[in-house]
Motif scaffolding. Structure first.
Motif, PDB file in Angstrom:
ATOM      1  N   ARG A  55       0.866  -1.175   0.000  1.00 30.89           N
ATOM      2  CA  ARG A  55       0.000   0.000   0.000  1.00 30.89           C
ATOM      3  C   ARG A  55       0.900   1.222   0.000  1.00 30.89           C
ATOM      4  O   ARG A  55       1.801   1.343   0.832  1.00 30.89           O
ATOM      5  CB  ARG A  55      -0.942  -0.028   1.197  1.00 30.89           C
ATOM      6  CG  ARG A  55      -1.917  -1.183   1.070  1.00 30.89           C
ATOM      7  CD  ARG A  55      -3.145  -1.020   1.933  1.00 30.89           C
ATOM      8  NE  ARG A  55      -4.072  -2.096   1.648  1.00 30.89           N
ATOM      9  CZ  ARG A  55      -4.199  -3.194   2.383  1.00 30.89           C
ATOM     10  NH1 ARG A  55      -3.464  -3.347   3.462  1.00 30.89           N
ATOM     11  NH2 ARG A  55      -5.080  -4.121   2.053  1.00 30.89           N
ATOM     12  N   LEU A  56       0.637   2.118  -0.964  1.00 27.85           N
ATOM     13  CA  LEU A  56       1.486   3.288  -1.184  1.00 27.85           C
ATOM     14  C   LEU A  56       0.676   4.563  -1.022  1.00 27.85           C
ATOM     15  O   LEU A  56      -0.521   4.587  -1.307  1.00 27.85           O
ATOM     16  CB  LEU A  56       2.052   3.265  -2.611  1.00 27.85           C
ATOM     17  CG  LEU A  56       2.806   2.022  -3.045  1.00 27.85           C
ATOM     18  CD1 LEU A  56       3.049   2.054  -4.544  1.00 27.85           C
ATOM     19  CD2 LEU A  56       4.113   1.920  -2.296  1.00 27.85           C
ATOM     20  N   SER A  57       1.363   5.622  -0.628  1.00 25.83           N
ATOM     21  CA  SER A  57       0.729   6.943  -0.626  1.00 25.83           C
ATOM     22  C   SER A  57       0.601   7.399  -2.076  1.00 25.83           C
ATOM     23  O   SER A  57       1.144   6.771  -2.996  1.00 25.83           O
ATOM     24  CB  SER A  57       1.586   7.932   0.165  1.00 25.83           C
ATOM     25  OG  SER A  57       2.783   8.214  -0.550  1.00 25.83           O
ATOM     26  N   ALA A  58      -0.057   8.516  -2.290  1.00 25.84           N
ATOM     27  CA  ALA A  58      -0.189   9.066  -3.644  1.00 25.84           C
ATOM     28  C   ALA A  58       1.176   9.399  -4.244  1.00 25.84           C
ATOM     29  O   ALA A  58       1.347   9.367  -5.460  1.00 25.84           O
ATOM     30  CB  ALA A  58      -1.080  10.307  -3.611  1.00 25.84           C
ATOM     31  N   SER A  59       2.175   9.679  -3.394  1.00 26.72           N
ATOM     32  CA  SER A  59       3.527  10.000  -3.881  1.00 26.72           C
ATOM     33  C   SER A  59       4.457   8.782  -3.870  1.00 26.72           C
ATOM     34  O   SER A  59       5.654   8.915  -3.907  1.00 26.72           O
ATOM     35  CB  SER A  59       4.130  11.134  -3.044  1.00 26.72           C
ATOM     36  OG  SER A  59       4.226  10.734  -1.687  1.00 26.72           O
ATOM     37  N   TRP A  60       3.886   7.583  -3.826  1.00 27.26           N
ATOM     38  CA  TRP A  60       4.597   6.319  -3.923  1.00 27.26           C
ATOM     39  C   TRP A  60       5.501   6.032  -2.730  1.00 27.26           C
ATOM     40  O   TRP A  60       6.520   5.371  -2.851  1.00 27.26           O
ATOM     41  CB  TRP A  60       5.369   6.212  -5.239  1.00 27.26           C
ATOM     42  CG  TRP A  60       4.484   5.868  -6.386  1.00 27.26           C
ATOM     43  CD1 TRP A  60       3.479   6.639  -6.891  1.00 27.26           C
ATOM     44  CD2 TRP A  60       4.472   4.675  -7.150  1.00 27.26           C
ATOM     45  NE1 TRP A  60       2.850   5.990  -7.913  1.00 27.26           N
ATOM     46  CE2 TRP A  60       3.449   4.777  -8.106  1.00 27.26           C
ATOM     47  CE3 TRP A  60       5.228   3.523  -7.116  1.00 27.26           C
ATOM     48  CZ2 TRP A  60       3.174   3.777  -9.015  1.00 27.26           C
ATOM     49  CZ3 TRP A  60       4.966   2.522  -8.026  1.00 27.26           C
ATOM     50  CH2 TRP A  60       3.938   2.659  -8.964  1.00 27.26           C
ATOM     51  N   GLN A  61       5.127   6.486  -1.560  1.00 26.02           N
ATOM     52  CA  GLN A  61       5.841   6.099  -0.349  1.00 26.02           C
ATOM     53  C   GLN A  61       5.140   4.887   0.250  1.00 26.02           C
ATOM     54  O   GLN A  61       3.916   4.871   0.387  1.00 26.02           O
ATOM     55  CB  GLN A  61       5.882   7.240   0.657  1.00 26.02           C
ATOM     56  CG  GLN A  61       6.769   8.364   0.215  1.00 26.02           C
ATOM     57  CD  GLN A  61       6.956   9.392   1.313  1.00 26.02           C
ATOM     58  OE1 GLN A  61       6.151   9.510   2.223  1.00 26.02           O
ATOM     59  NE2 GLN A  61       8.029  10.141   1.211  1.00 26.02           N
ATOM     60  N   VAL A  62       5.929   3.881   0.603  1.00 33.28           N
ATOM     61  CA  VAL A  62       5.377   2.668   1.177  1.00 33.28           C
ATOM     62  C   VAL A  62       4.718   2.998   2.512  1.00 33.28           C
ATOM     63  O   VAL A  62       5.271   3.721   3.330  1.00 33.28           O
ATOM     64  CB  VAL A  62       6.484   1.607   1.391  1.00 33.28           C
ATOM     65  CG1 VAL A  62       5.942   0.395   2.141  1.00 33.28           C
ATOM     66  CG2 VAL A  62       7.085   1.189   0.061  1.00 33.28           C
ATOM     67  N   ARG A  63       3.511   2.447   2.707  1.00 36.42           N
ATOM     68  CA  ARG A  63       2.796   2.580   3.980  1.00 36.42           C
ATOM     69  C   ARG A  63       2.632   1.216   4.651  1.00 36.42           C
ATOM     70  O   ARG A  63       2.769   1.113   5.854  1.00 36.42           O
ATOM     71  CB  ARG A  63       1.414   3.218   3.775  1.00 36.42           C
ATOM     72  CG  ARG A  63       1.471   4.644   3.346  1.00 36.42           C
ATOM     73  CD  ARG A  63       2.069   5.489   4.466  1.00 36.42           C
ATOM     74  NE  ARG A  63       2.041   6.892   4.133  1.00 36.42           N
ATOM     75  CZ  ARG A  63       3.115   7.620   3.921  1.00 36.42           C
ATOM     76  NH1 ARG A  63       4.302   7.078   4.015  1.00 36.42           N
ATOM     77  NH2 ARG A  63       3.022   8.889   3.620  1.00 36.42           N
TER      78      ARG A  63
END
Length: 186
Positions: A55-63
């Motif tokens: 699951r990624l944020s809108a800016s492609w940071q892993v969550r």
């Protein structure tokens, strides 16, 4: 003056990407879907018989990262707060993983797209990225350093220790072929 090429956004309807092992003995189907103001990436890798969800944020940071092998519930579930502080699903802080922003699974080329899409590197620039590596057989989790160099708009070099390889990405920053490892089939 050099400029950073931003990869084309994926369509809101999502995208499905397929890779095959270089020897043709393995396939992977990866679905990228926009959900809850971020991306959910779900991949199935046939040779290792695993499914992963990132699951990624809108800016492609892993969550979040989940790995399924043979159970309905995840075998491994890691999460980060967006500041590179990691924990497990039960809330236990994984101090040894702090400082990492990305996940690496050797069985998939997808995880290389995480830093490629997230980092604003100019052509010719190089950076070292600390990543959480996961062994899908043993569930061992450790920190590794990966080096990424942007060779051209869509060409990259990836290195780990003395081993390095070059590959191209598509307009979305998703890997095409990785010589000797993976072929993009759709």
């Amino acid at each position: 003056m050099k400029s950073v090429t931003i990869y084309t956004a994926l369509p809101a309807s999502g995208r499905t990407v397929r890779w095959a092992a270089w020897d043709g003995d393995d396939t992977e189907v990866t679905d990228l879907r926009w959900e809850n103001e971020g991306w959910t990436v779900s991949g199935q890798v046939s040779r290792e018989r695993v499914q992963y969800v990132v699951r990624l944020s809108a800016s492609w940071q892993v969550r979040q990262f989940l790995l399924f092998r043979d159970l309905d519930d995840p075998d491994l579930w890691l999460a980060t707060d967006g500041t590179a502080r990691w924990g497990e699903m039960n809330g236990a802080h994984r101090v040894e993983l702090d400082g990492c922003y990305d996940i690496d699974l050797a069985c998939t080329p997808f995880t290389h797209s995480l830093p490629i899409r997230r980092l604003p590197l100019l052509v010719g620039d190089t950076t070292d990225v600390r990543v959480v590596t996961v062994d899908v057989e043993t569930l061992a989790v450790q920190v590794a350093s990966h080096r990424y160099k942007r060779l051209d708009t869509h060409r990259w070099r990836f290195g780990r220790g003395d081993d390095s390889t070059e590959f191209d990405v598509d307009q979305h920053g998703l890997l095409l072929d990785v010589p000797g490892r993976f072929r993009r089939v759709s």
